[in-house]
Enzyme design. Sequence first.
Site, mmCIF file in Angstrom:
data_model
loop_
_atom_site.group_PDB
_atom_site.id
_atom_site.type_symbol
_atom_site.label_atom_id
_atom_site.label_comp_id
_atom_site.label_asym_id
_atom_site.label_seq_id
_atom_site.Cartn_x
_atom_site.Cartn_y
_atom_site.Cartn_z
ATOM 1 N N LYS A 14 -12.366 -24.126 26.918
ATOM 2 C CA LYS A 14 -11.667 -23.411 28.029
ATOM 3 C C LYS A 14 -11.574 -24.316 29.298
ATOM 4 O O LYS A 14 -12.427 -24.854 29.396
ATOM 5 C CB LYS A 14 -11.970 -21.655 28.113
ATOM 6 C CG LYS A 14 -13.295 -21.478 28.853
ATOM 7 C CD LYS A 14 -13.515 -21.691 30.397
ATOM 8 C CE LYS A 14 -14.876 -21.650 30.660
ATOM 9 N NZ LYS A 14 -15.409 -22.284 32.135
ATOM 10 N N ASP A 142 -18.773 -16.133 29.183
ATOM 11 C CA ASP A 142 -17.704 -16.654 28.505
ATOM 12 C C ASP A 142 -17.207 -16.420 27.296
ATOM 13 O O ASP A 142 -16.028 -16.859 26.740
ATOM 14 C CB ASP A 142 -17.590 -18.319 29.090
ATOM 15 C CG ASP A 142 -17.590 -18.897 30.278
ATOM 16 O OD1 ASP A 142 -17.387 -18.037 31.293
ATOM 17 O OD2 ASP A 142 -18.050 -19.747 30.509
#
Length: 295
Positions: A14, A142
């Site tokens: 990401k 995350d």
Amino acid sequence: MKNSNGVELPAYAKINLYLDVTAREENGYHKIESVMQRVSLCDRVAVSVSREPGRSIFVRCNLPYVPRDARNIAYRAAELFMDAAGVCGSVRITLGKRIPVAGGMAGGSTDAAAVLRALNRLFGYPFGRARLTELACALGSDVPFCLRGGTAVCTGFGEIMSGVRSRTRLCLLIVTGGENVSTPWAFEMLDRYYQNFDARASGPARLERLTESLCAGDAARAAESMYNVFEPAIFPHRPRAARAKELLLENGALGALMSGSGPTVFGVFPDTGTRFRAGAALLGEGFTVREAYTL
Ligand code: C5P
């Protein structure tokens, strides 16, 4: 590749197109406001299970310095999954790492998310999406986004996610310069830099402009609206990352930003030709570059 007791999955990295910190909690954790974006750069995660009494977990990795025990979040994901599902067996995890390690791209978190998905499949789907997301939250901030993918505004500690219908496929160059950053250290630097989190350069208008631009397919306006609260706190300690941003902007990027707590920096380009030329300039200064796009 798939067989009766094994599965191999891509584990996508990401980037944060926007990352702000809104408060520091009593327990030292920070509330964030972020636009997280899945990108095409990925690790490969192979997981196999042999059903046997007792429980064992083995991790292998193409990078010798990556830990293979409970210090590795992929190992902890397997442990947590087996505890929660109440299952036994021998789990083998093979990590083919391509995402920069300790770089701000959720490389460890995405491997952990892939292990959760793989084990859920191999053990016959004991968990639905909601329960799997709970397990992801317990592993790290995350991990829930890595499980979800796409584009999302993430708040809380990153676990409250609201999807963004992005129609923009960003052309990216991902740059590393041999530096790394540990997340707790980065937050410490952040606390030192900002005495409180009320006087920051960003604001909700910028976040809104970014999500609107993504939905409208306007890459240039999206790139202009990007923001990362960590940059001024980390760049003085990671000069190669600061230089990478400078070079990206000097070589035609629409915008360039450090991802997460750094030090990986990415540039958004108007086209692949400009990206190629910028890549050559960065290679000339000894940086490692990876081409990618948003998914
Ligand atoms: O959740 P994760 O394992 O990525 O967090 C690593 C460390 O980063 C935490 O122990 C904490 O020091 C810091 N952190 C924080 N606020 C967050 C996420 C992480 O202070 N929202």
